[in-house]
Design an enzyme around this catalytic site. Structure first.
Site, mmCIF file in Angstrom:
data_model
loop_
_atom_site.group_PDB
_atom_site.id
_atom_site.type_symbol
_atom_site.label_atom_id
_atom_site.label_comp_id
_atom_site.label_asym_id
_atom_site.label_seq_id
_atom_site.Cartn_x
_atom_site.Cartn_y
_atom_site.Cartn_z
ATOM 1 N N TYR A 268 -18.479 -3.950 -53.792
ATOM 2 C CA TYR A 268 -17.802 -4.773 -53.021
ATOM 3 C C TYR A 268 -18.662 -5.623 -52.428
ATOM 4 O O TYR A 268 -20.022 -5.532 -51.640
ATOM 5 C CB TYR A 268 -17.142 -3.891 -51.857
ATOM 6 C CG TYR A 268 -16.266 -4.730 -50.852
ATOM 7 C CD1 TYR A 268 -15.145 -5.208 -51.314
ATOM 8 C CD2 TYR A 268 -16.744 -4.878 -49.718
ATOM 9 C CE1 TYR A 268 -14.453 -6.064 -50.411
ATOM 10 C CE2 TYR A 268 -16.009 -5.669 -48.663
ATOM 11 C CZ TYR A 268 -14.807 -6.381 -49.217
ATOM 12 O OH TYR A 268 -14.372 -7.287 -48.079
ATOM 13 N N TRP B 66 -19.160 -10.214 -50.388
ATOM 14 C CA TRP B 66 -18.631 -11.634 -50.322
ATOM 15 C C TRP B 66 -19.554 -12.459 -51.169
ATOM 16 O O TRP B 66 -19.038 -13.593 -51.506
ATOM 17 C CB TRP B 66 -18.693 -12.241 -48.936
ATOM 18 C CG TRP B 66 -17.257 -11.666 -48.230
ATOM 19 C CD1 TRP B 66 -16.486 -10.524 -48.447
ATOM 20 C CD2 TRP B 66 -16.303 -12.646 -47.789
ATOM 21 N NE1 TRP B 66 -15.100 -10.673 -47.804
ATOM 22 C CE2 TRP B 66 -14.971 -12.026 -47.096
ATOM 23 C CE3 TRP B 66 -16.520 -14.151 -47.277
ATOM 24 C CZ2 TRP B 66 -13.970 -12.654 -46.739
ATOM 25 C CZ3 TRP B 66 -15.288 -14.730 -46.775
ATOM 26 C CH2 TRP B 66 -14.310 -14.188 -46.436
#
Ligand SMILES: Nc1nc2c(c(=O)[nH]1)N[C@H]1C(S)=C(S)[C@@H](COP(=O)(O)OP(=O)(O)OC[C@H]3O[C@@H](n4cnc5c(=O)[nH]c(N)nc54)[C@H](O)[C@@H]3O)O[C@H]1N2
Ligand SMILES: Nc1nc2c(c(=O)[nH]1)N[C@H]1C(S)=C(S)[C@@H](COP(=O)(O)OP(=O)(O)OC[C@H]3O[C@@H](n4cnc5c(=O)[nH]c(N)nc54)[C@H](O)[C@@H]3O)O[C@H]1N2
Ligand SMILES: [Mo]
Length: 742
Positions: A112, A114
């Site tokens: 996970y 960004w």
């Protein structure tokens, strides 16, 4: 060489960037942005920072002992720099060993995070495509942003939550024009809307709120922090974790005073009759009245009643920040907010009803036509196992254990190899000391990362990745009308390579090079993806520049934003619920869900329910850990760390709480609970509710010998526990702490 000045795109928006003689020297806001973010200013210093990973690096204990050796030294061991070929050989051999000995179901690639904003060099897409080509991996469901919302809201609204958020919700332009009372749970401020996945070119949330204020609309900020509201908002300081009680108090008032829209409830909602006895107290002997809510929420009963009347008497829009579901029982305020909006009966009307995430992220509510494409295809994952994203430490610590998730009984896989690319779990996960223990379990951890983050420091093999300024890409966010050519500004720093090059090297060694690259160079992929996107646009009647033209122009604005693309959430459903039903079992908004009731979860029953917070007497201050103002998560932190006085991170505390502890503004403090401790710099302020402290996320976890984090990372204090058995999202905002000088 010489001087290059260009515009590029990022998650925090477009900005001008200048390179001189092969180095980035400055960054400046995009001229056409009415409210630009300051985040870009840190880019040059961070890109050339000494904390860049210069060369492929392997942890000494792993290198000398082999996979699984000296695992307890992860995070404390030294690294040995190796030539690219040797490091890639080692990593590929280990991936191959794990898949042969344990199967691909022993590889965790949820990875996970960004990463960066470009469409081709998108680290998640790259690592997932690679692992799919190599036989598959254990994936993750949902995000830290909207973890439990993605589980609960489809039961309530019959739609994927992200599809609802970005495809259905009311446009800002309409709220700015039509809404009379904007009730903002968790606020809508300047901070969060700076950022959006893939970028937000014209930051318009501030100007929209300003326009509302100018025409006399009421902005009600319901949050423990006054700074969560726009200047001029009314502040209703609510105790964190008690919004559901407040919403019940509002709902009770509507029902008691005959203000609930029963015609709407009968036509468009299911289960009012099952919920009402709970609300009014006939079911459990506790009326959820404003007087009941007052001591729980800290908001006076009279104020709750007055707000309920205002909401019923005006065109009212209820906005709920994602933060409200990033806590224990986070399902409840999200569900209850929809019930409250249904009772008001304004769902589907212009400027009325309900919406989620308006204050959380730019891109929610932009009146922009949705276009497809421009994503690297990830292929198919032959491994079925998926964990809720925030259960990663549980998984690593409890292989083979059973757990509940959204009506299913599942089993955690036995993970031997973890691959992370474009994320920083030692920033984003809760209870970092527990995560550190969990990260010692697998045989091998492989990380691709530009910087020596706390995660890279806890890996066995670290591959240095380029930043967006060291490669060419296309930038486009689905909620933004701009299209960018993101130019390569400088050569890779140190020996950094693009994620694509790293995974191509691994794929070749694993015999799946052709499947991964399809014979294309990075430049050829960009052309291929762009051409496909362009063709899709042409089919939809939208003209876009050729790639060469886009390169020459640097960026273009597509004519896909404006009133023609404005939406009113659930308008078609409201007009005719029979003809345009929701995807719920009843086709209507589910106030009571038979399906959820059937799961038999005591922590998430069949209708919205109040769960009192579990207090911690020894640590009486409630900690909220919001996103940082001056940056995106943990990114570019090394540049900010260097500013005098910037670290440890600032802890906002009310003057009375500070005085009771002998804490002075600007002093250093220790924030602690049973899980851990960190340093912080005291910021005494009346903008935070008494009994609450706020420490933003994003500091780089840096553990001293006594176990204290020196930088001020709130995640040494937060609890690593699912929101409930239904959502299993993160409970980051539920934590209790004590603060002392020192
Ligand atoms: N206590 C608390 N914790 C929280 C939250 C909270 O509210 N409170 N919020 C949560 C939320 S909503 C989120 S989204 C998460 C965010 O958590 P993350 O997304 O993990 O945080 P980032 O700092 O954005 O991590 C991205 C990483 O990718 C790296 N990177 C950048 N570009 C590239 C690239 O091109 N290639 C590679 N390989 N790497 C790259 C960056 O250097 C950085 O280390 O945090 C969560 N954690
Ligand atoms: N500048 C900047 N902007 C960002 C990001 C960033 O890193 N930096 N990250 C982006 C990402 S990935 C995400 S997911 C979003 C997150 O967006 P949100 O989830 O909305 O953001 P947070 O900052 O976690 O929380 C917003 C506010 O909610 C309040 N709050 C906390 N608990 C409660 C509660 O129980 N009740 C009420 N009423 N309020 C509460 C806190 O005071 C906090 O300031 O932000 C995005 N925007
Ligand atoms: Mo997020």
């Amino acid at each position: 060489m010489g001087r290059i000045e260009k515009t590029t795109s990022s998650h925090w928006g477009a900005f001008r960037i200048t390179a001189e003689n092969g180095r980035l020297v400055s960054a400046a806001p995009f001229a056409d942005d009415p409210d630009p973010s300051p985040i870009c200013l840190s880019v040059p210093a961070a890109v050339h920072h000494e904390k860049r990973v210069a060369r492929p690096s392997v942890r000494r204990g792993w290198l000398e002992g082999g996979p699984g050796r000296a695992r307890e030294k992860r995070g404390a061991d030294e690294f040995v720099a190796l030539p690219w070929d040797e490091a890639l050989d080692l990593a590929a051999a280990e991936i191959d060993r794990v898949r042969r000995e344990h199967g691909n179901g022993a590889i965790y690639g949820g990875s996970y995070g960004w990463g960066s904003a470009g469409r081709f060099h998108h680290a998640q897409s790259q690592v997932h495509r690679f692992l799919n080509c190599a036989g598959g991996y254990v994936a993750s469901f949902a995000s830290y942003s909207t973890g439990c919302a993605q589980s609960i809201m489809p039961h309530v609204l019959g739609m994927d939550f992200l599809q609802f958020s970005y495809g259905e919700q009311t446009s800002w332009s309409q709220i700015a024009r039509e809404t009379e009372t904007l009730v903002m749970f968790g606020g809508i401020g300047r901070k969060n809307a700076q950022v959006s996945m893939g970028g937000v070119t014209r930051h318009s949330v501030g100007p929209s709120l300003e326009a509302m204020r100018a025409r006399g609309a009421a902005l009600v900020n319901i949050s423990p922090l006054r700074t969560d509201g726009w200047e001029g908002s009314e502040w209703m300081p609510v105790r964190p974790g008690t919004d559901t009680a407040l919403m019940l108090g509002l709902a009770f008032t509507l029902e008691e005073e005959g203000l609930a829209d029963h015609a709407f409830l009968a036509r468009c909602a299911e289960g009012w009759g099952r919920f009402r006895p709970y609300l009014m107290g006939e079911a459990d002997g506790v009326a959820k009245s404003p007087e009941w809510a007052e001591p729980l929420t800290g908001i006076a009963a009279g104020d709750i009643r007055a707000l309920a009347r205002r909401m019923a008497g005006t065109r009212c829009f209820i906005s709920v920040a994602w933060a409200l579901q990033r806590q224990r029982h986070g399902e409840q305020p999200f569900w209850m907010a929809t019930v409250l909006a249904a009772m008001l009966g304004q769902i589907g009307l212009k400027g009325g009803g309900i919406g989620y995430g308006y204050g959380s992220i730019g891109g929610v509510g932009t009146p922009v036509k949705r276009l497809g494409g421009l994503a690297l295809p990830q292929g198919r994952n032959p491994v079925q196992a998926v964990i809720p994203v925030a259960r990663v430490a549980d998984m690593l610590l409890n292989p083979g254990a059973d757990y509940d998730f959204n009506g299913e009984r599942r089993t955690y896989p036995d993970i031997r190899l973890v691959m992370w690319s474009g994320g920083n779990p030692f920033h984003h996960h809760q209870d970092l000391n527990r995560l550190e223990e969990a990260f010692r379990r697998p045989d091998t951890v492989i990380v691709t990362e530009p910087w020596w983050t706390a995660t890279a420091l806890r890996a066995d093999i670290v591959f240095p990745a380029t930043t967006p300024y060291e490669r060419e890409d296309i930038g486009r966010a689905f909620s933004d009308p701009f299209l960018f050519h993101m130019p390569k500004m400088i050569e890779p720093v140190g020996e950094a390579r693009d994620d694509y090059a790293i995974f191509s090297g691994l794929a070749e060694r694993l015999g799946c090079g052709a499947a991964f690259t399809e014979g294309r160079s990075a430049g050829e992929w960009i052309t291929h993806l762009y051409d496909r996107f362009r063709q899709g646009c042409a089919e939809a009647g939208l003209e876009t520049p050729s790639l060469d033209e886009l390169k020459a122009r640097n960026f273009v604005e597509l004519p896909i934003e404006g009133e023609a693309f404005e939406r009113t959430c659930l308008a078609a459903f409201r007009n005719d619920p029979e003809a345009a039903p929701l995807g719920t079992p009843s086709g209507r908004i589910e106030i009571f869900s038979e399906r959820i009731a059937g799961f038999g979860y005591d922590d998430c029953p069949g209708h919205p329910t109040w769960f009192p917070p579990e207090a911690d007497a020894a640590h009486p201050l409630r900690l909220v850990s919001p996103q940082p103002m001056d940056k995106l998560h943990s990114q570019l932190e090394c540049a900010l760390e260097d500013e005098p006085g910037a670290r440890p991170a600032p802890l906002s505390i009310h003057p009375e709480d500070a005085a009771a502890r002998g804490l002075e503004d600007g002093a250093l403090a220790r924030v602690f609970n049973a899980r851990g401790a960190c340093r912080a710099r005291v910021r005494v302020t009346e903008t935070v509710l008494r009994g609450v402290v706020a420490l933003p996320t994003g500091a780089w976890f840096d553990k001293a010998e006594d176990g204290t984090d020196l930088q001020g990372n709130p995640n040494v204090l937060t609890e690593d526990r699912g929101t409930s058995r239904l959502g299993q999202g993160t409970s980051a905002h539920t934590a209790w702490v004590e603060v002392e000088a020192g």
